[in-house]
Design a protein around this motif. Structure first.
Motif, PDB file in Angstrom:
ATOM      1  N   THR A   1      19.565   5.609-103.245  1.00  0.00           N
ATOM      2  CA  THR A   1      19.764   6.394-103.856  1.00  0.00           C
ATOM      3  C   THR A   1      18.829   6.906-105.036  1.00  0.00           C
ATOM      4  OG1 THR A   1      19.484   3.761-104.996  1.00  0.00           O
ATOM      5  CG2 THR A   1      21.218   4.789-103.154  1.00  0.00           C
ATOM      6  N   TRP A   2      17.467   6.080-104.592  1.00  0.00           N
ATOM      7  CA  TRP A   2      16.898   7.330-105.471  1.00  0.00           C
ATOM      8  C   TRP A   2      16.571   8.537-105.582  1.00  0.00           C
ATOM      9  CZ3 TRP A   2      15.473   4.350-101.047  1.00  0.00           C
ATOM     10  CH2 TRP A   2      14.816   5.232-100.173  1.00  0.00           C
ATOM     11  N   GLY A   3      17.531   9.282-104.339  1.00  0.00           N
ATOM     12  CA  GLY A   3      17.514  10.678-104.478  1.00  0.00           C
ATOM     13  C   GLY A   3      18.293  11.884-105.498  1.00  0.00           C
ATOM     14  N   CYS A   4      18.187  12.191-104.688  1.00  0.00           N
ATOM     15  CA  CYS A   4      19.415  13.604-105.484  1.00  0.00           C
ATOM     16  C   CYS A   4      21.159  13.480-105.615  1.00  0.00           C
ATOM     17  CB  CYS A   4      19.177  14.587-105.079  1.00  0.00           C
ATOM     18  SG  CYS A   4      18.043  16.034-104.847  1.00  0.00           S
ATOM     19  N   HIS A   5      21.987  12.223-104.834  1.00  0.00           N
ATOM     20  CA  HIS A   5      22.865  12.170-105.054  1.00  0.00           C
ATOM     21  C   HIS A   5      23.885  10.409-105.223  1.00  0.00           C
ATOM     22  CE1 HIS A   5      24.478  16.154-101.911  1.00  0.00           C
ATOM     23  NE2 HIS A   5      23.640  16.306-103.084  1.00  0.00           N
ATOM     24  N   ALA A   6      24.643  10.837-106.007  1.00  0.00           N
ATOM     25  CA  ALA A   6      24.938   9.226-106.313  1.00  0.00           C
ATOM     26  C   ALA A   6      25.410   8.882-105.419  1.00  0.00           C
ATOM     27  CB  ALA A   6      25.957   9.881-107.484  1.00  0.00           C
ATOM     28  N   PRO A   7      25.378   7.553-105.575  1.00  0.00           N
ATOM     29  CA  PRO A   7      25.834   6.639-104.521  1.00  0.00           C
ATOM     30  C   PRO A   7      26.766   6.396-103.786  1.00  0.00           C
ATOM     31  CG  PRO A   7      24.444   4.969-106.282  1.00  0.00           C
ATOM     32  CD  PRO A   7      24.848   6.449-106.326  1.00  0.00           C
ATOM     33  N   GLU A   8      28.318   7.001-104.935  1.00  0.00           N
ATOM     34  CA  GLU A   8      29.366   6.895-104.126  1.00  0.00           C
ATOM     35  C   GLU A   8      29.382   7.968-103.416  1.00  0.00           C
ATOM     36  OE1 GLU A   8      29.634   8.544-108.856  1.00  0.00           O
ATOM     37  OE2 GLU A   8      28.131   7.151-107.350  1.00  0.00           O
ATOM     38  N   LEU A   9      28.811   8.998-103.391  1.00  0.00           N
ATOM     39  CA  LEU A   9      28.812  10.561-102.046  1.00  0.00           C
ATOM     40  C   LEU A   9      28.244   9.474-100.663  1.00  0.00           C
ATOM     41  CD1 LEU A   9      28.037  13.028-104.497  1.00  0.00           C
ATOM     42  CD2 LEU A   9      29.709  12.660-104.172  1.00  0.00           C
ATOM     43  N   LEU A  10      27.562   9.166-101.201  1.00  0.00           N
ATOM     44  CA  LEU A  10      26.617   8.538 -99.707  1.00  0.00           C
ATOM     45  C   LEU A  10      27.825   7.755 -99.527  1.00  0.00           C
ATOM     46  CD1 LEU A  10      23.060   7.521-101.502  1.00  0.00           C
ATOM     47  CD2 LEU A  10      23.721   9.528-100.456  1.00  0.00           C
ATOM     48  N   LEU A  11      28.453   6.343 -99.878  1.00  0.00           N
ATOM     49  CA  LEU A  11      29.078   5.823 -99.549  1.00  0.00           C
ATOM     50  C   LEU A  11      30.551   6.677 -98.717  1.00  0.00           C
ATOM     51  CD1 LEU A  11      28.777   3.220-102.128  1.00  0.00           C
ATOM     52  CD2 LEU A  11      27.723   2.797-100.138  1.00  0.00           C
ATOM     53  N   ARG A  12      30.358   7.658 -99.030  1.00  0.00           N
ATOM     54  CA  ARG A  12      32.243   7.624 -98.423  1.00  0.00           C
ATOM     55  C   ARG A  12      31.616   7.983 -96.850  1.00  0.00           C
ATOM     56  NH1 ARG A  12      32.582  13.641-101.208  1.00  0.00           N
ATOM     57  NH2 ARG A  12      33.159  12.693-103.905  1.00  0.00           N
ATOM     58  N   HIS A  13      29.693   7.916 -96.388  1.00  0.00           N
ATOM     59  CA  HIS A  13      29.964   8.289 -95.093  1.00  0.00           C
ATOM     60  C   HIS A  13      29.497   6.500 -94.270  1.00  0.00           C
ATOM     61  CE1 HIS A  13      30.546  12.185 -95.893  1.00  0.00           C
ATOM     62  NE2 HIS A  13      29.365  12.106 -97.116  1.00  0.00           N
ATOM     63  N   ALA A  14      29.868   5.540 -94.516  1.00  0.00           N
ATOM     64  CA  ALA A  14      29.971   4.759 -93.833  1.00  0.00           C
ATOM     65  C   ALA A  14      28.178   4.043 -93.834  1.00  0.00           C
ATOM     66  CB  ALA A  14      30.663   4.184 -92.635  1.00  0.00           C
ATOM     67  N   PRO A  15      27.135   4.676 -94.466  1.00  0.00           N
ATOM     68  CA  PRO A  15      26.014   3.792 -94.308  1.00  0.00           C
ATOM     69  C   PRO A  15      26.033   2.823 -93.590  1.00  0.00           C
ATOM     70  CG  PRO A  15      26.210   4.506 -96.629  1.00  0.00           C
ATOM     71  CD  PRO A  15      27.672   4.614 -96.187  1.00  0.00           C
ATOM     72  N   LEU A  16      24.886   2.279 -92.603  1.00  0.00           N
ATOM     73  CA  LEU A  16      24.346   0.653 -92.951  1.00  0.00           C
ATOM     74  C   LEU A  16      24.366   0.210 -94.199  1.00  0.00           C
ATOM     75  CD1 LEU A  16      22.510   0.457 -89.630  1.00  0.00           C
ATOM     76  CD2 LEU A  16      24.911   0.024 -90.142  1.00  0.00           C
ATOM     77  N   ALA A  17      23.333   0.663 -95.294  1.00  0.00           N
ATOM     78  CA  ALA A  17      23.147   0.163 -96.462  1.00  0.00           C
ATOM     79  C   ALA A  17      22.807   1.694 -97.485  1.00  0.00           C
ATOM     80  CB  ALA A  17      21.923  -0.224 -96.028  1.00  0.00           C
ATOM     81  N   CYS A  18      22.817   1.329 -99.117  1.00  0.00           N
ATOM     82  CA  CYS A  18      22.358   2.072 -99.302  1.00  0.00           C
ATOM     83  C   CYS A  18      21.450   1.257-100.076  1.00  0.00           C
ATOM     84  CB  CYS A  18      23.010   2.232-100.559  1.00  0.00           C
ATOM     85  SG  CYS A  18      24.338   3.774 -99.852  1.00  0.00           S
ATOM     86  N   LEU A  19      19.959   1.886-100.762  1.00  0.00           N
ATOM     87  CA  LEU A  19      18.786   1.060-100.582  1.00  0.00           C
ATOM     88  C   LEU A  19      17.783   2.133-102.628  1.00  0.00           C
ATOM     89  CD1 LEU A  19      16.504   1.094 -97.402  1.00  0.00           C
ATOM     90  CD2 LEU A  19      18.086  -1.347 -99.137  1.00  0.00           C
ATOM     91  N   ASP A  20      17.651   1.228-103.412  1.00  0.00           N
ATOM     92  CA  ASP A  20      17.010   2.220-104.319  1.00  0.00           C
ATOM     93  C   ASP A  20      15.793   2.345-104.913  1.00  0.00           C
ATOM     94  OD1 ASP A  20      20.105   1.578-105.284  1.00  0.00           O
ATOM     95  OD2 ASP A  20      19.518  -0.395-105.732  1.00  0.00           O
ATOM     96  N   ASP A  21      15.355   1.745-103.736  1.00  0.00           N
ATOM     97  CA  ASP A  21      13.869   1.723-103.445  1.00  0.00           C
ATOM     98  C   ASP A  21      13.453   1.950-101.734  1.00  0.00           C
ATOM     99  OD1 ASP A  21      11.058   0.931-103.467  1.00  0.00           O
ATOM    100  OD2 ASP A  21      11.244   1.000-105.771  1.00  0.00           O
ATOM    101  N   ILE A  22      12.637   2.745-101.520  1.00  0.00           N
ATOM    102  CA  ILE A  22      12.066   2.865-100.425  1.00  0.00           C
ATOM    103  C   ILE A  22      11.129   1.847-100.181  1.00  0.00           C
ATOM    104  CG2 ILE A  22       9.828   4.164-100.455  1.00  0.00           C
ATOM    105  CD1 ILE A  22      10.322   6.597 -98.629  1.00  0.00           C
ATOM    106  N   ALA A  23      10.512   1.054-100.303  1.00  0.00           N
ATOM    107  CA  ALA A  23       9.587  -0.484-100.414  1.00  0.00           C
ATOM    108  C   ALA A  23      10.482  -1.636-100.036  1.00  0.00           C
ATOM    109  CB  ALA A  23       8.740  -0.697-102.001  1.00  0.00           C
ATOM    110  N   ASP A  24      11.826  -0.783-100.394  1.00  0.00           N
ATOM    111  CA  ASP A  24      12.739  -1.809 -99.408  1.00  0.00           C
ATOM    112  C   ASP A  24      13.244  -1.602 -98.248  1.00  0.00           C
ATOM    113  OD1 ASP A  24      12.698  -3.638-101.613  1.00  0.00           O
ATOM    114  OD2 ASP A  24      14.647  -1.912-102.575  1.00  0.00           O
ATOM    115  N   LEU A  25      13.179  -0.835 -97.425  1.00  0.00           N
ATOM    116  CA  LEU A  25      13.299  -0.393 -96.352  1.00  0.00           C
ATOM    117  C   LEU A  25      12.659  -1.263 -95.046  1.00  0.00           C
ATOM    118  CD1 LEU A  25      14.671   1.817 -94.162  1.00  0.00           C
ATOM    119  CD2 LEU A  25      12.621   3.518 -94.358  1.00  0.00           C
ATOM    120  N   PRO A  26      11.428  -1.485 -94.866  1.00  0.00           N
ATOM    121  CA  PRO A  26      10.983  -2.458 -93.992  1.00  0.00           C
ATOM    122  C   PRO A  26      11.531  -3.739 -94.002  1.00  0.00           C
ATOM    123  CG  PRO A  26       9.172  -1.181 -95.253  1.00  0.00           C
ATOM    124  CD  PRO A  26      10.152  -1.337 -95.929  1.00  0.00           C
ATOM    125  N   ALA A  27      12.364  -4.727 -94.950  1.00  0.00           N
ATOM    126  CA  ALA A  27      12.169  -5.440 -94.805  1.00  0.00           C
ATOM    127  C   ALA A  27      13.918  -5.902 -94.589  1.00  0.00           C
ATOM    128  CB  ALA A  27      12.695  -5.944 -96.202  1.00  0.00           C
TER     129      ALA A  27
END
Length: 224
Positions: A188-214
């Motif tokens: 969600t730190w990039g170009c498209h709003a979370p509501e657009l991303l959520l249309r495609h049923a991701p495992l999760a939406c993250l606000d910071d790349i630093a949260d990816l490893p955890a």
């Protein structure tokens, strides 16, 4: 190697690893005006980031002909290459996250709307090319959201779709992953709003790349 949900992590580039939105939008607008095309709102230019260049031009100006789309693509390339790249940086923490994932045994790849020349230039500028074992660009295969570039990456790496994960900031990334039978994570730190991303049923939406490893560490192996 420890049990994990995924073996191969496929990253988008612009808007996911590199903060290039401002430059891309500025170059698209300048290229459009140079050809006498009407300037569009920033949101329109931002929305097509991630597509192949010709596909982006066609989405921006659907009433223009193929020749005009080609001219716009060439004008964009001229604008992009003639500007000072100093303002275009990796997102904070991106390098450390990628290095940590490699050290933890994950295999990394790139699936991008950039051209091959553009990606190789980005690899040189950032020094990150050493971390990725495979990549696909929009000028050598089908543009997102067609899943072909992911199918090709899976074939090259020998990783089944169920063991691969797409990380991207646009709905094109996540739609492509879904069409390829892969899971996705929205950035969600990039170009498209979370509501657009959520249309495609991701495992999760993250606000910071630093949260990816955890997040990856928290996923049970059965999730794949």
């Amino acid at each position: 190697m420890p049990d994990r949900a995924f073996d191969l992590l496929v990253f988008d580039w612009d808007g996911t690893l590199m903060d290039s939105e401002y430059r891309i939008v500025a170059c698209l607008r300048a290229a459009s005006l140079s050809l006498g095309l009407p300037a569009l709102a920033d949101t329109a230019y931002r929305h097509v980031i991630g597509l192949g260049l010709i596909e982006a031009c066609a989405m921006l100006y659907p009433l223009a002909g193929d020749d005009e789309h080609l001219r716009l693509a060439e004008a964009y390339k001229h604008e992009f290459l003639s500007r000072d790249p100093a303002g275009m940086q990796l997102f904070a923490g991106a390098t450390g996250v990628l290095e940590a994932l490699c050290a933890d045994g994950y295999r990394l790849a790139v699936a991008t709307g950039k051209s091959r020349a553009g990606l190789e230039r980005a690899y040189r500028d950032t020094g990150l090319g050493r971390l990725f074992e495979a990549s696909r660009c929009a000028d050598e295969t089908a543009s997102k959201p067609d899943p072909r570039m992911l199918h090709e990456l899976l074939a090259e790496t020998g990783v089944p779709a169920a063991r691969a994960l797409m990380i991207g900031d646009t709905e094109f990334d996540l739609a492509m992953a879904r069409a390829a039978g892969m899971a996705g994570i929205g950035a969600t730190w990039g170009c498209h709003a979370p509501e657009l991303l959520l249309r495609h049923a991701p495992l999760a939406c993250l606000d910071d790349i630093a949260d990816l490893p955890a997040l990856l560490a928290s996923l049970p192996a059965a999730a794949a």
